[in-house]
Design an enzyme around this catalytic site. Structure first.
Site, mmCIF file in Angstrom:
data_model
loop_
_atom_site.group_PDB
_atom_site.id
_atom_site.type_symbol
_atom_site.label_atom_id
_atom_site.label_comp_id
_atom_site.label_asym_id
_atom_site.label_seq_id
_atom_site.Cartn_x
_atom_site.Cartn_y
_atom_site.Cartn_z
ATOM 1 N N GLU A 191 2.063 -5.381 13.383
ATOM 2 C CA GLU A 191 0.961 -5.470 14.354
ATOM 3 C C GLU A 191 0.460 -6.919 14.380
ATOM 4 O OE1 GLU A 191 -2.386 -3.055 13.327
ATOM 5 O OE2 GLU A 191 -3.427 -3.504 15.189
ATOM 6 N N ARG A 209 0.815 -1.228 0.000
ATOM 7 C CA ARG A 209 0.000 0.000 0.000
ATOM 8 C C ARG A 209 0.847 1.276 0.000
ATOM 9 N NH1 ARG A 209 -3.629 -1.743 4.582
ATOM 10 N NH2 ARG A 209 -2.363 -3.616 4.505
#
Ligand code: AMP
Length: 169
Positions: free
Chosen positions: A93, A56
């Site tokens: 994460e 992204r």
């Protein structure tokens, strides 16, 4: 423009407990996308090179680089780039990963701006900063579309971070 309204939170994706920030609505709105690229380009104008991670970071980094007529440097997951590479291990994460850039694609003394979509733990960006510093490239700043404030990543990064959106979760 209020970019927050184009960000959708998807609970438990891709794993239970993750509040995934979906940027599809922003990309699917021409006005919001153009506004985002313009804002990022203003913030990145002093860079010699724009650097963005797979996948992204490519969506925002490449149009910003084209807008500014600057080079765009791909940071990719292991095994995707041909030729000699330099790499860095990092924590996400959710999970761990390895990032690579092609050896020699950046030059010592260049000033880089790193662009990505989400700043969560800061692990990805920290790894990219290390890769660039190892190549004697100075990181001027990091630009992200959104910063998830709960992770307190700024302390870890210890560099100038510009976020277009702040999200408290
Ligand atoms: P981190 O290294 O934890 O700062 O994570 C940043 C990278 O993981 C970005 O490149 C994002 O694309 C992705 N990411 C991390 N957390 C999320 C989230 N909650 N929603 C969407 N993407 C995320």
């Amino acid at each position: 423009m209020d970019l927050k309204k184009y960000i959708r939170t998807v609970e438990d994706f891709p794993e239970k407990g993750i509040k995934f920030k979906d940027i599809s609505l922003l990309l699917a709105n021409g006005e919001a996308l153009s506004y985002t690229i313009e804002k990022m380009a203003e913030l990145a104008k002093d860079a010699d090179v724009i650097v963005g991670p797979d996948a992204r970071g490519f969506l925002f980094g490449t149009p910003v680089a084209a807008r500014l007529k600057k080079p765009f440097i791909m940071v990719r997951k292991a095994g995707k780039l041909p030729g000699e590479v330099v790499r860095c291990n990092y924590g996400l994460e959710y999970g761990r990963s390895v990032l690579e850039i092609q050896k020699g694609i950046v030059k010592p003394g260049q000033k880089a701006v790193i662009i990505d979509d989400v700043l969560a733990t800061g692990g990805t960006l920290k790894a990219i900063m290390k890769l660039l510093k190892d190549q004697e490239v100075e990181v001027l700043k990091i630009i992200v579309l959104m910063e998830l404030e709960g992770f307190d990543a700024r302390k870890k990064l210890n560099t100038n971070v510009e976020s277009l959106i702040f999200i408290k979760e």
